[in-house]
Design a protein around this motif. Structure first.
Motif, PDB file in Angstrom:
ATOM      1  N   LEU A 200       0.953  -1.196   0.060  1.00  0.00           N
ATOM      2  CA  LEU A 200      -0.004   0.065  -0.055  1.00  0.00           C
ATOM      3  C   LEU A 200       0.751   1.313   0.107  1.00  0.00           C
ATOM      4  O   LEU A 200       0.819   2.055  -0.715  1.00  0.00           O
ATOM      5  CB  LEU A 200      -1.005   0.033   1.272  1.00  0.00           C
ATOM      6  CG  LEU A 200      -2.168  -0.937   1.155  1.00  0.00           C
ATOM      7  CD1 LEU A 200      -2.952  -0.812   2.552  1.00  0.00           C
ATOM      8  CD2 LEU A 200      -2.826  -0.308   0.219  1.00  0.00           C
ATOM      9  N   ALA A 201       1.748   1.377   0.951  1.00  0.00           N
ATOM     10  CA  ALA A 201       2.614   2.495   1.020  1.00  0.00           C
ATOM     11  C   ALA A 201       3.426   2.855  -0.335  1.00  0.00           C
ATOM     12  O   ALA A 201       3.595   3.651  -1.023  1.00  0.00           O
ATOM     13  CB  ALA A 201       3.827   2.352   2.167  1.00  0.00           C
ATOM     14  N   PHE A 202       4.225   1.703  -0.947  1.00  0.00           N
ATOM     15  CA  PHE A 202       4.876   1.711  -1.994  1.00  0.00           C
ATOM     16  C   PHE A 202       4.109   2.253  -3.223  1.00  0.00           C
ATOM     17  O   PHE A 202       4.427   3.053  -3.922  1.00  0.00           O
ATOM     18  CB  PHE A 202       5.633   0.567  -2.362  1.00  0.00           C
ATOM     19  CG  PHE A 202       6.868   0.160  -1.831  1.00  0.00           C
ATOM     20  CD1 PHE A 202       8.328   0.549  -2.281  1.00  0.00           C
ATOM     21  CD2 PHE A 202       6.947   0.138  -0.313  1.00  0.00           C
ATOM     22  CE1 PHE A 202       9.217   0.353  -1.720  1.00  0.00           C
ATOM     23  CE2 PHE A 202       8.149   0.045   0.326  1.00  0.00           C
ATOM     24  CZ  PHE A 202       9.336   0.105  -0.585  1.00  0.00           C
ATOM     25  N   GLY A 203       2.749   1.613  -3.425  1.00  0.00           N
ATOM     26  CA  GLY A 203       1.744   1.996  -4.408  1.00  0.00           C
ATOM     27  C   GLY A 203       1.239   3.342  -4.145  1.00  0.00           C
ATOM     28  O   GLY A 203       1.350   4.116  -5.367  1.00  0.00           O
ATOM     29  N   ILE A 204       1.269   3.837  -3.146  1.00  0.00           N
ATOM     30  CA  ILE A 204       0.570   5.300  -2.862  1.00  0.00           C
ATOM     31  C   ILE A 204       1.726   6.338  -3.343  1.00  0.00           C
ATOM     32  O   ILE A 204       1.602   7.459  -3.985  1.00  0.00           O
ATOM     33  CB  ILE A 204       0.179   5.468  -1.705  1.00  0.00           C
ATOM     34  CG1 ILE A 204      -1.184   4.965  -1.280  1.00  0.00           C
ATOM     35  CG2 ILE A 204      -0.146   6.991  -1.366  1.00  0.00           C
ATOM     36  CD1 ILE A 204      -1.942   4.753  -0.015  1.00  0.00           C
TER      37      ILE A 204
ATOM     38  N   HIS B 155       3.480  12.012  -1.477  1.00  0.00           N
ATOM     39  CA  HIS B 155       4.601  11.040  -1.837  1.00  0.00           C
ATOM     40  C   HIS B 155       5.404  10.873  -0.445  1.00  0.00           C
ATOM     41  O   HIS B 155       5.414   9.644  -0.284  1.00  0.00           O
ATOM     42  CB  HIS B 155       5.525  11.667  -2.647  1.00  0.00           C
ATOM     43  CG  HIS B 155       5.104  11.751  -4.297  1.00  0.00           C
ATOM     44  ND1 HIS B 155       4.870  10.766  -4.900  1.00  0.00           N
ATOM     45  CD2 HIS B 155       4.761  12.902  -4.840  1.00  0.00           C
ATOM     46  CE1 HIS B 155       4.440  11.138  -6.161  1.00  0.00           C
ATOM     47  NE2 HIS B 155       4.438  12.639  -6.286  1.00  0.00           N
ATOM     48  N   MET B 156       5.683  11.732   0.256  1.00  0.00           N
ATOM     49  CA  MET B 156       6.420  11.283   1.520  1.00  0.00           C
ATOM     50  C   MET B 156       5.822  10.825   2.489  1.00  0.00           C
ATOM     51  O   MET B 156       5.982   9.998   3.386  1.00  0.00           O
ATOM     52  CB  MET B 156       6.974  12.686   2.002  1.00  0.00           C
ATOM     53  CG  MET B 156       8.021  13.308   1.037  1.00  0.00           C
ATOM     54  SD  MET B 156       9.494  12.406   1.011  1.00  0.00           S
ATOM     55  CE  MET B 156      10.619  13.299  -0.112  1.00  0.00           C
ATOM     56  N   LEU B 157       4.346  11.412   2.786  1.00  0.00           N
ATOM     57  CA  LEU B 157       3.516  10.923   3.936  1.00  0.00           C
ATOM     58  C   LEU B 157       3.320   9.145   3.783  1.00  0.00           C
ATOM     59  O   LEU B 157       3.117   8.614   4.720  1.00  0.00           O
ATOM     60  CB  LEU B 157       2.251  11.458   3.768  1.00  0.00           C
ATOM     61  CG  LEU B 157       2.298  12.996   4.229  1.00  0.00           C
ATOM     62  CD1 LEU B 157       0.903  13.665   4.485  1.00  0.00           C
ATOM     63  CD2 LEU B 157       2.680  12.932   5.894  1.00  0.00           C
TER      64      LEU B 157
ATOM     65  N   LEU C 156       4.910  22.233   2.279  1.00  0.00           N
ATOM     66  CA  LEU C 156       4.213  20.989   2.723  1.00  0.00           C
ATOM     67  C   LEU C 156       5.246  19.877   2.516  1.00  0.00           C
ATOM     68  O   LEU C 156       5.020  18.828   3.158  1.00  0.00           O
ATOM     69  CB  LEU C 156       2.790  20.792   1.672  1.00  0.00           C
ATOM     70  CG  LEU C 156       1.931  21.933   1.718  1.00  0.00           C
ATOM     71  CD1 LEU C 156       0.815  21.612   1.012  1.00  0.00           C
ATOM     72  CD2 LEU C 156       1.389  21.978   3.264  1.00  0.00           C
ATOM     73  N   THR C 157       5.884  20.036   1.652  1.00  0.00           N
ATOM     74  CA  THR C 157       6.932  18.820   1.175  1.00  0.00           C
ATOM     75  C   THR C 157       7.840  18.719   2.469  1.00  0.00           C
ATOM     76  O   THR C 157       8.132  17.519   2.933  1.00  0.00           O
ATOM     77  CB  THR C 157       7.676  18.997  -0.016  1.00  0.00           C
ATOM     78  OG1 THR C 157       7.024  18.995  -1.206  1.00  0.00           O
ATOM     79  CG2 THR C 157       8.820  17.968  -0.189  1.00  0.00           C
ATOM     80  N   GLY C 158       8.364  20.020   2.935  1.00  0.00           N
ATOM     81  CA  GLY C 158       9.250  19.881   4.070  1.00  0.00           C
ATOM     82  C   GLY C 158       8.497  19.330   5.402  1.00  0.00           C
ATOM     83  O   GLY C 158       9.350  18.709   6.048  1.00  0.00           O
TER      84      GLY C 158
ATOM     85  N   ALA D 127       9.782  16.001   7.211  1.00  0.00           N
ATOM     86  CA  ALA D 127      10.163  16.058   8.623  1.00  0.00           C
ATOM     87  C   ALA D 127       9.285  14.714   9.291  1.00  0.00           C
ATOM     88  O   ALA D 127      10.063  14.043  10.142  1.00  0.00           O
ATOM     89  CB  ALA D 127       9.613  17.451   9.342  1.00  0.00           C
ATOM     90  N   GLN D 128       8.330  14.625   9.050  1.00  0.00           N
ATOM     91  CA  GLN D 128       7.342  13.373   9.641  1.00  0.00           C
ATOM     92  C   GLN D 128       7.976  12.076   9.289  1.00  0.00           C
ATOM     93  O   GLN D 128       7.989  11.264  10.131  1.00  0.00           O
ATOM     94  CB  GLN D 128       6.026  13.355   8.866  1.00  0.00           C
ATOM     95  CG  GLN D 128       4.887  14.809   9.147  1.00  0.00           C
ATOM     96  CD  GLN D 128       4.382  14.311  10.525  1.00  0.00           C
ATOM     97  OE1 GLN D 128       4.770  13.816  11.334  1.00  0.00           O
ATOM     98  NE2 GLN D 128       3.037  14.628  10.540  1.00  0.00           N
ATOM     99  N   VAL D 129       8.623  11.939   7.999  1.00  0.00           N
ATOM    100  CA  VAL D 129       9.292  10.706   7.757  1.00  0.00           C
ATOM    101  C   VAL D 129      10.560  10.535   8.950  1.00  0.00           C
ATOM    102  O   VAL D 129      10.763   9.653   9.322  1.00  0.00           O
ATOM    103  CB  VAL D 129      10.009  10.586   6.441  1.00  0.00           C
ATOM    104  CG1 VAL D 129      10.934   9.406   6.124  1.00  0.00           C
ATOM    105  CG2 VAL D 129       8.712  10.683   5.419  1.00  0.00           C
TER     106      VAL D 129
END
Length: 483
Positions: A302-306, A330-332, A381-383, A387-389
């Protein structure tokens, strides 16, 4: 007492039913959201996100962990439930009043004066959502996930039936707010009906002494966890625009529907299965390992596909005006994947009566998250998503180090659970990427999404089946017996 294999089947079926309920509820909400997204603007969703943040804090404070106490002491439901309900009602009244009084200051913090009445209306929802948590805990303790499924789906359906017509009539953000309120009211009625409990209130001192210390630990865990999950909303809402908050909220909702929803659903089955079981550390570790393997087998693809198909997903479902949600999505996806690898360790701590461990881990998480998210906000938003990752990677590592010392569940359990999904998901996602960016680059988003999803899922299923025959063969045997 059922053995680990029998219990793991209960957890798997409980997770499946719980996730089905979560998924049905969320898919209905998401379909509602897709319709609303075609009518409303991103800033409308941003305003509602602020209101729902305040509501989530109010609900967590009001419940004070009493719902978890019911599950923990599941052999004493009828004596604990009246006290839990009384505590919830008192807490709901206090927190609702506090939120109403603080609404002007909260609106000023976010620089959005129009959100003040939204906060005040949603604050009242805490009064009816806290009793619901008691009724739902009774169902969870009995592992009656089918009844929870009906409740969750009905709540979601009500939100759409109320919200969508209001949006067409020009209610803007209020269409979402009033739909949410109506859904909570329906959830209250259904959860009470399904619990088959003749409601009564009590503040029995002996019961209070039993459940309040545990409940407060759970509440602190939940409150810190909520701060971790919603800190991004507070920072995005304060430092960026309400439109950008709307993009971020939409991207996060897609991730929540899939990956994070699975983690939550697994928890609904794993926590009661482990609680009060009297298992040895080895049996508990074996049971947890089986549950984690099942979870990772689904969250990885799921994660890779999203992550790979974020653009066609957003453009197909939401339309061009939501393109701003693609970059954070992409990052989330990878944030949620890392998050899923350690999330359910908290169920072990709660089941063994040591939720304080989870509190300490979450406090550390919060200390790390605040500066990283503020710094990440400088990159938009990408930043924030990046950061969440980083936060998820650091804290999942800490969680597993603590678990290996306190519960006997070591990193070897994680390695055995993730190696096959990782090996299978990598080539499957590469196939999706090739189809989406090269072979079908000029095609419609819908075709790109359909082709990538089908091809990637088929390759993943083939590879995973070859790598983990020990997991797949019993499933196939069960299916054959069902025929």
């Amino acid at each position: 007492m059922p053995g680990p294999h029998s219990a793991s089947r209960h957890i798997a079926s409980g997770t499946a039913v719980s996730y089905l309920g979560f998924f049905l509820g969320k898919i209905i909400v998401f379909l509602n959201t897709v319709v609303l997204a075609r009518i409303l603007l991103p800033e409308h969703f941003g305003l509602v996100a602020i209101g729902l943040l305040v509501l989530a804090v109010s609900e967590t404070l009001a419940e004070a962990g009493t719902g978890a106490a019911i599950v923990w002491r599941k052999g004493e439901i009828m004596s604990i439930a009246p006290v839990a309900l009384a505590v919830g009602l008192i807490g709901g009244g206090v927190t609702a009043l506090g939120s109403i009084l603080l609404a002007p200051a909260i609106a000023a913090y976010f620089g959005a004066p129009e959100v003040e009445p939204i906060i005040q209306v949603l604050s009242l929802a805490a009064l009816i959502s806290t009793p619901t948590s008691v009724f739902m805990a009774i169902l969870q303790s009995r592992m009656e996930f089918g009844r929870r499924l009906v409740t969750d789906a009905s709540k979601a359906l009500t939100k759409g039936l109320v919200g969508i017509p209001l949006a067409y009539l020009g209610a803007e953000a209020w269409s979402i707010v009033l739909g949410h309120f109506a859904g909570i009211a329906v959830g209250l009625v259904l959860s009470w009906w399904f619990s088959r409990w003749a409601v009564r209130l009590s503040l029995h001192p002996d019961i209070l002494r039993q459940i309040v210390p545990y409940g407060l630990q759970i509440a602190s865990v939940a409150l810190v966890g909520l701060a971790i999950r919603r800190l991004d909303v507070a920072i995005v809402g304060a430092q960026l625009t309400t439109a950008e908050l709307g993009y971020y909220t939409m991207a996060f909702s897609l991730i929540e529907l899939s990956i994070m929803g699975l983690c939550w659903s697994a928890s609904q089955a794993l926590f009661p299965a482990l609680s009060g079981s009297g298992r040895t550390r080895e049996e508990m570790a074996a049971l947890f390992a089986r549950g984690l393997s099942l979870l990772m087998a689904v969250t990885f693809p799921l994660a890779f596909g999203i992550a790979v198909l974020a653009e066609p997903i957003v453009l197909t479902l939401l339309g061009e005006k939501w393109r701003g949600a693609i970059a954070p999505m992409h990052m989330l996806a990878f944030y949620a994947l890392i998050y899923s690898a350690g999330f359910n360790l908290g169920d072990v701590y709660k089941a063994t009566g040591h939720p304080g461990i989870l509190t300490a881990i979450n406090v550390m998480n919060l200390i790390i998250a605040v500066p990283l998210l503020i710094l990440g906000a400088r990159g938009g938003l990408t930043g924030i998503a990046l950061a969440q990752v980083g936060i998820a990677l650091a804290m999942t590592t800490v969680n597993w180090v603590v678990a290996s010392h306190r519960s006997g569940i070591g990193a070897g359990v994680l390695v055995r659970s993730v190696w096959a999904p990782l090996v299978a998901a990598a080539p499957a996602s590469a196939l999706c990427l090739t189809l989406d960016r090269l072979l079908l680059a000029g095609c419609s988003p819908m075709l790109r999404l359909a082709a990538g999803s089908v091809a990637g899922a088929a390759l993943y299923a083939l590879l995973f089946g070859l790598l983990r025959r020990d997991m797949v063969q019993p499933l196939l045997a069960t299916i054959r017996k069902g025929r």
